[in-house]
Design a protein around this motif. Structure first.
Motif, PDB file in Angstrom:
ATOM      1  N   ALA A   8       0.790  -1.065   0.091  1.00 41.99           N
ATOM      2  CA  ALA A   8      -0.011   0.199  -0.133  1.00 41.99           C
ATOM      3  C   ALA A   8       0.951   1.257   0.147  1.00 41.99           C
ATOM      4  O   ALA A   8       0.572   2.108  -0.755  1.00 41.99           O
ATOM      5  N   MET A   9       2.135   1.279   0.548  1.00 39.68           N
ATOM      6  CA  MET A   9       2.767   2.357   0.773  1.00 39.68           C
ATOM      7  C   MET A   9       3.437   2.722  -0.558  1.00 39.68           C
ATOM      8  O   MET A   9       3.681   3.790  -0.989  1.00 39.68           O
ATOM      9  N   ILE A  10       3.849   1.563  -1.411  1.00 36.27           N
ATOM     10  CA  ILE A  10       4.501   1.760  -2.619  1.00 36.27           C
ATOM     11  C   ILE A  10       3.264   2.302  -3.535  1.00 36.27           C
ATOM     12  O   ILE A  10       3.569   3.228  -4.422  1.00 36.27           O
ATOM     13  N   GLU A  11       2.097   1.751  -3.514  1.00 35.69           N
ATOM     14  CA  GLU A  11       0.803   2.408  -4.231  1.00 35.69           C
ATOM     15  C   GLU A  11       0.638   3.882  -4.130  1.00 35.69           C
ATOM     16  O   GLU A  11       0.018   4.290  -4.997  1.00 35.69           O
ATOM     17  N   GLN A  12       0.780   4.077  -2.737  1.00 36.39           N
ATOM     18  CA  GLN A  12       0.539   5.622  -2.399  1.00 36.39           C
ATOM     19  C   GLN A  12       1.636   6.597  -2.717  1.00 36.39           C
ATOM     20  O   GLN A  12       1.533   7.643  -2.561  1.00 36.39           O
ATOM     21  N   GLY A  13       3.064   5.909  -3.074  1.00 41.26           N
ATOM     22  CA  GLY A  13       4.180   6.781  -3.493  1.00 41.26           C
ATOM     23  C   GLY A  13       4.699   7.229  -2.459  1.00 41.26           C
ATOM     24  O   GLY A  13       5.249   8.296  -2.336  1.00 41.26           O
ATOM     25  N   ARG A  14       4.707   6.503  -1.367  1.00 39.01           N
ATOM     26  CA  ARG A  14       5.435   7.038  -0.006  1.00 39.01           C
ATOM     27  C   ARG A  14       6.827   7.104  -0.267  1.00 39.01           C
ATOM     28  O   ARG A  14       7.543   6.499  -0.994  1.00 39.01           O
ATOM     29  N   ASP A  15       7.460   7.707   0.709  1.00 39.94           N
ATOM     30  CA  ASP A  15       8.926   8.096   0.941  1.00 39.94           C
ATOM     31  C   ASP A  15       9.570   6.500   0.832  1.00 39.94           C
ATOM     32  O   ASP A  15       9.503   5.660   1.505  1.00 39.94           O
ATOM     33  N   CYS A  16      10.678   6.555   0.045  1.00 43.98           N
ATOM     34  CA  CYS A  16      11.366   5.228  -0.123  1.00 43.98           C
ATOM     35  C   CYS A  16      12.149   4.865   1.174  1.00 43.98           C
ATOM     36  O   CYS A  16      12.085   3.770   1.600  1.00 43.98           O
ATOM     37  N   LYS A  17      12.650   5.841   2.308  1.00 41.74           N
ATOM     38  CA  LYS A  17      13.135   5.456   3.449  1.00 41.74           C
ATOM     39  C   LYS A  17      12.047   4.801   4.319  1.00 41.74           C
ATOM     40  O   LYS A  17      12.176   3.855   5.075  1.00 41.74           O
ATOM     41  N   GLU A  18      10.819   5.154   4.195  1.00 40.41           N
ATOM     42  CA  GLU A  18       9.750   4.605   4.992  1.00 40.41           C
ATOM     43  C   GLU A  18       9.270   3.288   4.433  1.00 40.41           C
ATOM     44  O   GLU A  18       9.240   2.265   5.377  1.00 40.41           O
ATOM     45  N   VAL A  19       9.302   3.281   3.304  1.00 38.04           N
ATOM     46  CA  VAL A  19       9.006   1.762   2.618  1.00 38.04           C
ATOM     47  C   VAL A  19      10.151   0.700   2.877  1.00 38.04           C
ATOM     48  O   VAL A  19       9.860  -0.375   3.324  1.00 38.04           O
ATOM     49  N   VAL A  20      11.442   1.170   2.958  1.00 43.11           N
ATOM     50  CA  VAL A  20      12.596   0.424   2.821  1.00 43.11           C
ATOM     51  C   VAL A  20      12.486  -0.130   4.738  1.00 43.11           C
ATOM     52  O   VAL A  20      12.731  -1.143   5.007  1.00 43.11           O
ATOM     53  N   THR A  21      12.444   0.939   5.602  1.00 39.06           N
ATOM     54  CA  THR A  21      12.178   0.495   6.930  1.00 39.06           C
ATOM     55  C   THR A  21      11.157  -0.566   7.189  1.00 39.06           C
ATOM     56  O   THR A  21      11.197  -1.402   7.872  1.00 39.06           O
ATOM     57  N   GLN A  22       9.937  -0.367   6.515  1.00 36.43           N
ATOM     58  CA  GLN A  22       8.954  -1.258   6.890  1.00 36.43           C
ATOM     59  C   GLN A  22       9.175  -2.604   6.242  1.00 36.43           C
ATOM     60  O   GLN A  22       8.741  -3.640   6.506  1.00 36.43           O
ATOM     61  N   LEU A  23       9.818  -2.678   4.998  1.00 43.73           N
ATOM     62  CA  LEU A  23      10.105  -3.837   4.387  1.00 43.73           C
ATOM     63  C   LEU A  23      11.082  -4.654   5.107  1.00 43.73           C
ATOM     64  O   LEU A  23      11.266  -5.914   5.113  1.00 43.73           O
ATOM     65  N   ALA A  24      12.070  -3.743   5.907  1.00 44.55           N
ATOM     66  CA  ALA A  24      12.913  -4.341   6.811  1.00 44.55           C
ATOM     67  C   ALA A  24      12.188  -5.298   7.704  1.00 44.55           C
ATOM     68  O   ALA A  24      12.675  -6.328   8.314  1.00 44.55           O
ATOM     69  N   ALA A  25      11.296  -4.545   8.410  1.00 43.37           N
ATOM     70  CA  ALA A  25      10.511  -5.159   9.341  1.00 43.37           C
ATOM     71  C   ALA A  25       9.729  -6.470   9.047  1.00 43.37           C
ATOM     72  O   ALA A  25       9.819  -7.384   9.608  1.00 43.37           O
TER      73      ALA A  25
END
Length: 89
Positions: free
Chosen positions: A27-44
């Motif tokens: 959902a974050m990627i689809e919403q165009g969220r900040d790369c740093k936020e996406v990577v942080t959540q992906l690491a989780a």
């Protein structure tokens, strides 16, 4: 996976949590969220999956090592055990 009900429930809980986190990342990627936020959540998500895998190995190691649940009924070799651990590394 075999083992006691508590261990199985713990693994399923971790996997369901990871599934929810992954949905959030999508959902974050689809919403165009900040790369740093996406990577942080992906690491989780990655850590949650690793923990589930480690829990499975820790819970089932005795069964795997003694052959209690293997198809052939033989204990796993050192090489097979090593490959199992390295699969999570």
């Amino acid at each position: 996976m075999t083992g006691d009900e508590d261990s199985t429930a713990a693994v399923l809980n971790r996997l369901r949590r990871a599934q929810g986190q992954l949905s959030g990342v999508i959902a974050m990627i689809e919403q165009g969220r900040d790369c740093k936020e996406v990577v942080t959540q992906l690491a989780a998500v990655s850590r949650a999956l690793d923990r589930a895998g480690f829990k499975i190995v820790a819970t089932g190691l005795r069964e795997c090592a003694t052959g209690d649940t293997s198809d052939a009924g033989k204990p796993m070799t050192e090489d097979e055990l090593e490959k199992l651990f390295l699969a999570l590394a």
